[in-house]
Design an enzyme around this catalytic site. Structure first.
Site, PDB file in Angstrom:
ATOM      1  N   GLY A  21      -0.790  -0.819   6.500  1.00 45.45           N
ATOM      2  CA  GLY A  21      -0.441  -1.630   7.672  1.00 45.45           C
ATOM      3  C   GLY A  21      -1.560  -2.603   7.974  1.00 45.45           C
ATOM      4  CD1 TRP A  35       0.152  -6.458  -2.889  1.00 40.50           C
ATOM      5  CD2 TRP A  35      -0.206  -6.978  -0.751  1.00 40.50           C
ATOM      6  NE1 TRP A  35       0.494  -7.781  -2.711  1.00 40.50           N
ATOM      7  CE2 TRP A  35       0.279  -8.128  -1.410  1.00 40.50           C
ATOM      8  CE3 TRP A  35      -0.506  -7.068   0.610  1.00 40.50           C
ATOM      9  CZ2 TRP A  35       0.485  -9.344  -0.762  1.00 40.50           C
ATOM     10  CZ3 TRP A  35      -0.308  -8.281   1.255  1.00 40.50           C
ATOM     11  CH2 TRP A  35       0.193  -9.401   0.549  1.00 40.50           C
ATOM     12  CB  CYS A  54      -0.950   0.098   1.182  1.00 44.45           C
ATOM     13  SG  CYS A  54      -2.097  -1.269   1.306  1.00 44.45           S
ATOM     14  CD  GLU A  82      10.308 -11.565  -7.967  1.00 43.73           C
ATOM     15  OE1 GLU A  82       9.574 -11.065  -7.110  1.00 43.73           O
ATOM     16  OE2 GLU A  82      11.547 -11.417  -7.964  1.00 43.73           O
ATOM     17  CD  GLU A  86      17.740 -12.970  -6.773  1.00 43.48           C
ATOM     18  OE1 GLU A  86      17.191 -13.454  -5.772  1.00 43.48           O
ATOM     19  OE2 GLU A  86      17.355 -11.898  -7.287  1.00 43.48           O
ATOM     20  CE  LYS A 108      11.714  -2.930  -5.267  1.00 45.07           C
ATOM     21  NZ  LYS A 108      12.439  -4.054  -5.871  1.00 45.07           N
ATOM     22  NE  ARG A 132       4.573   1.938  -0.008  1.00 44.15           N
ATOM     23  CZ  ARG A 132       5.543   1.702   0.855  1.00 44.15           C
ATOM     24  NH1 ARG A 132       6.791   1.922   0.519  1.00 44.15           N
ATOM     25  NH2 ARG A 132       5.276   1.256   2.055  1.00 44.15           N
ATOM     26  CG  HIS A 153      19.917 -36.313  -1.537  1.00 47.67           C
ATOM     27  ND1 HIS A 153      20.310 -37.518  -1.004  1.00 47.67           N
ATOM     28  CD2 HIS A 153      21.061 -35.628  -1.808  1.00 47.67           C
ATOM     29  CE1 HIS A 153      21.643 -37.556  -0.913  1.00 47.67           C
ATOM     30  NE2 HIS A 153      22.110 -36.413  -1.402  1.00 47.67           N
TER      31      HIS A 153
HETATM   32  O1  M6R Z   1      13.052  -4.728   0.587  1.00 49.15           O
HETATM   33  P1  M6R Z   1      13.594  -6.063   0.941  1.00 49.15           P
HETATM   34  O2  M6R Z   1      14.936  -6.322   0.376  1.00 49.15           O
HETATM   35  O3  M6R Z   1      13.581  -6.320   2.424  1.00 49.15           O
HETATM   36  O4  M6R Z   1      12.605  -7.092   0.278  1.00 49.15           O
HETATM   37  C1  M6R Z   1      12.729  -8.463   0.454  1.00 49.15           C
HETATM   38  C2  M6R Z   1      11.860  -9.222  -0.501  1.00 49.15           C
HETATM   39  O5  M6R Z   1      10.521  -8.873  -0.333  1.00 49.15           O
HETATM   40  C3  M6R Z   1      12.249  -8.978  -1.963  1.00 49.15           C
HETATM   41  O6  M6R Z   1      13.577  -9.277  -2.197  1.00 49.15           O
HETATM   42  C4  M6R Z   1      11.364  -9.835  -2.892  1.00 49.15           C
HETATM   43  O7  M6R Z   1      11.628 -11.185  -2.699  1.00 49.15           O
HETATM   44  C5  M6R Z   1      11.569  -9.446  -4.352  1.00 49.15           C
HETATM   45  N1  M6R Z   1      10.308  -9.392  -5.025  1.00 49.15           N
HETATM   46  C6  M6R Z   1      12.436 -10.403  -5.090  1.00 49.15           C
HETATM   47  O8  M6R Z   1      12.630 -10.021  -6.407  1.00 49.15           O
END
Ligand code: M6R
Length: 613
Positions: free
Chosen positions: A101, A74, A2, A493, A486, A608, A27, A509
């Site tokens: 929040g 969001w 949000c 995503e 990664e 984000k 956001r 495994h």
């Molecule tokens: O702002 P942050 O680095 O704490 O965020 C952590 C994760 O939310 C962030 O890395 C998320 O996994 C991304 N979408 C990955 O690309």
């Protein structure tokens, strides 16, 4: 999660709010809304969908007014629809509120308010706040700000809120706890937002509100700040370090692509002033005061989420290898709830691009309570984690807007590398020759990244092959294991292809059962370290008809002979391979997602800044 924005002053509020919503849309983007005070009424317009849908909806509506608030959502409580979109009204529609929040005790408060005659329109937790403030204001006969303060004493949870009322048409009342909020100063006017990107084009004079503080912002007046406990406190005006062009796509089709291509610059910026290769000096000013804590640490515990967690894993290999201090890397969300053993001579490092991730912030608070030294590696200046930690270093990657984290990862790894080098040198754990070689190699990384960009067309071809599969496996060992994680995270995503990262040797495994001709397997198989072992793992995949896409060191012939596709990256020190090998995987995910017609900058269900747990 949000984005909120508010404006009070002599401008028309709507254009400011709308532009701010566009900047904050990363956001959250499942609905958006705006509330504007006009004489003695508040007009609220809200819509399910993106900010552009709200914009279109508002074309033939009354959007006049000099005081207003707006929100991009969001969803947590209540599905994304027009009714659940913010702002929310009080019963008499004389007051409106937006919130970022979660109000954890909303059900209890709602029941009490319903018993007192309040009628609720939405399923959100937020709506209780506006009814509660309204209820207190009427029954206690107090001013708006005092009603907000009293209401917040009853609330359990996190919030950044902005409240407006027709009774105070030139005032915004704002408050925060656990969700970010920044106040900007203009000419007899105030801007409020979740982050600086929404207000930077109007002002660079800002105040970061602290947790459990309320600010009263009245046009033409000074700011008044007090705590929820009613203690008046001073405020400190800071300069917002952000420029408008950092927030534009600058000719790129997507923010993600721009951010991938910015990496030579962002890696260099993260080293600037910290690495002097001529004098062979590495220093991180932000944590210098705590260097002895690090050197004498019983353990280093790294807490982070998502991509930042992967950067933490790279750091684990580096710190243990170079500094010989035990390192544990934990998902912040697990760490905070598992009653971890934390010693006062542990150093906890929180890594976060946004500096606002709720779980990472909670892990920081927990580690502080247990007496550990807590350091932050954040990208967003002035963010909650940056301020909650004892000290830290910023990554200087510049604003990252694409939801998929790219340049933040390489900047985090760069800063953590500098930290490892500083400590290794001070601890006398690194031979002079190795140290010299490593710092020169690190300095050359931005150039090597540039070289990888020349492979973009080739990577696009591989993307057109992968785009038709439903699954993918990513394998790596040692430093390349976090790279595999990664790479898989990026693909899933933004392209919605199911992808898993695995340590290559773990395949037998379990995951090897998945291998057949419909399973592309991306292997990071650069020379050095466990290269020979990885070659054997590739053989195992190949003999089960898996399709192999390998990231190899330039000139490699062995893996090339076994692979369906290869991506050759420049040779570097083993510890720097994550800085290079991640880049083609980011590009690969990007191109696959584009070919599948996905919104790469705003993938479904994501946001984000994950400011809710
Ligand atoms: O702002 P942050 O680095 O704490 O965020 C952590 C994760 O939310 C962030 O890395 C998320 O996994 C991304 N979408 C990955 O690309």
């Amino acid at each position: 999660m949000c984005g909120i924005i508010g404006y009070v002053g002599n401008k028309e509020a709507y254009p400011v709010l709308l532009q701010g919503l566009h900047r904050l849309e990363y956001r959250g983007y499942d609905s958006a809304g705006v509330a504007l005070i006009q004489d003695d009424i508040i007009n609220i317009h809200k819509r399910q969908g993106k900010v552009s849908e709200l914009e279109e909806y508002c074309i033939d509506r009354d959007i006049s007014g000099h005081t207003g608030i707006a929100h991009t959502r969001w969803a947590t409580h209540g599905e994304p629809n027009d009714v659940n979109a913010h702002p929310h009204f009080s019963s008499d529609k004389k007051m409106a509120l937006i919130h970022n929040g979660i109000i954890e005790n909303y059900q209890l408060l709602k029941t009490e308010l319903i018993n007192r005659g309040h009628e609720f329109a939405s399923e959100t937790d937020t709506e209780v706040l506006v009814h509660l403030v309204d209820d207190i204001k009427r029954n206690e006969n107090v001013e708006l700000a005092e009603a907000v303060r009293l209401a917040l004493t009853q609330v359990v949870g996190t919030y950044a809120i902005i409240v407006i009322s027709v009774e105070d048409p030139h005032t915004l009342v704002v408050a925060r706890k656990g969700s970010p909020l920044i106040i900007g100063f203009g000419q007899n006017e105030f801007y409020v937002a979740s982050d600086g990107s929404a207000i930077v084009e109007y002002t660079d004079k800002v105040v970061y509100l602290n947790d459990e503080e309320i600010a009263i912002l009245t046009e033409g007046d000074d700011i008044h700040v007090k705590t929820i406990k009613n203690k008046v406190i001073p405020h400190y005006v800071e300069t917002l370090e952000m420029s408008l062009n950092q927030l534009e796509k600058s000719g790129y089709e997507h923010f993600m692509l721009k951010e991938i291509f910015e990496q030579p610059r962002s890696i260099a910026d993260s080293m600037r002033g910290r690495l002097n290769s001529a004098k062979e000096i590495v220093s991180l000013g932000g944590i210098i005061e705590y260097e002895n804590h690090l050197l004498n640490a019983r353990r280093i515990i790294i807490v982070a989420c998502g991509t930042s967690y992967h950067a933490g894993l790279v750091a684990e290999y580096m710190l243990e290898d170079l500094v010989r201090i035990p390192v544990e890397v934990e998902y912040a969300s697990e760490f905070r709830y598992r009653n971890p053993i934390i010693y006062s001579d542990d150093v906890v490092i929180a890594i976060s691009q946004s500096g606002e991730t709720a779980d990472t912030l909670a892990a920081v608070e927990l580690a502080k309570q247990k007496g550990a030294t807590v350091l932050g590696i954040c990208n967003v200046v002035g963010s909650s984690i940056a301020r909650a930690t004892h000290a830290g270093s910023y990554t200087h990657a510049g604003p990252e807007i694409g939801v998929a984290s790219t340049k933040a990862f390489t900047a985090q790894v760069t800063v953590l590398t500098l930290m490892a080098l500083c400590l290794a040198k001070r601890k006398g754990k690194i031979a002079k020759q190795k140290y010299t070689h490593i710092i020169h190699e690190l300095e050359n990384i931005p150039k090597r990244v540039e070289e990888i960009f020349k492979l973009d067309t080739h990577i696009k071809e591989i993307a057109s092959y992968i785009k038709n599969f439903n699954n993918a496996l990513y394998l790596g060992r040692n430093y390349n294991y976090p790279v595999a994680l990664e790479g898989a995270l990026k693909l899933k995503e933004i392209s919605y292809i199911h992808a898993e990262g695995y340590p290559a040797a773990e395949m037998k495994h379990g995951p090897i059962a998945l291998i057949d001709e419909d399973m592309p397997v991306v292997v990071i198989a650069t020379i050095k370290g466990t290269y020979d072992k990885v070659v054997s793992n590739i053989q195992e995949v190949k003999s089960r008809k898996g399709k192999i896409i390998s990231i190899v060191t330039e000139g490699d012939t062995v893996v090339k002979g076994l692979s369906d596709y290869i991506i050759e990256i420049p040779e570097t020190e083993e510890m720097f391979v994550p800085l290079l090998a991640t880049i083609p995987l980011q590009l690969l995910a990007y191109h696959v997602a584009i070919m599948r017609g996905k919104n790469v900058d705003q993938p479904r269900n994501l946001a984000k800044s994950v400011t809710v747990e």
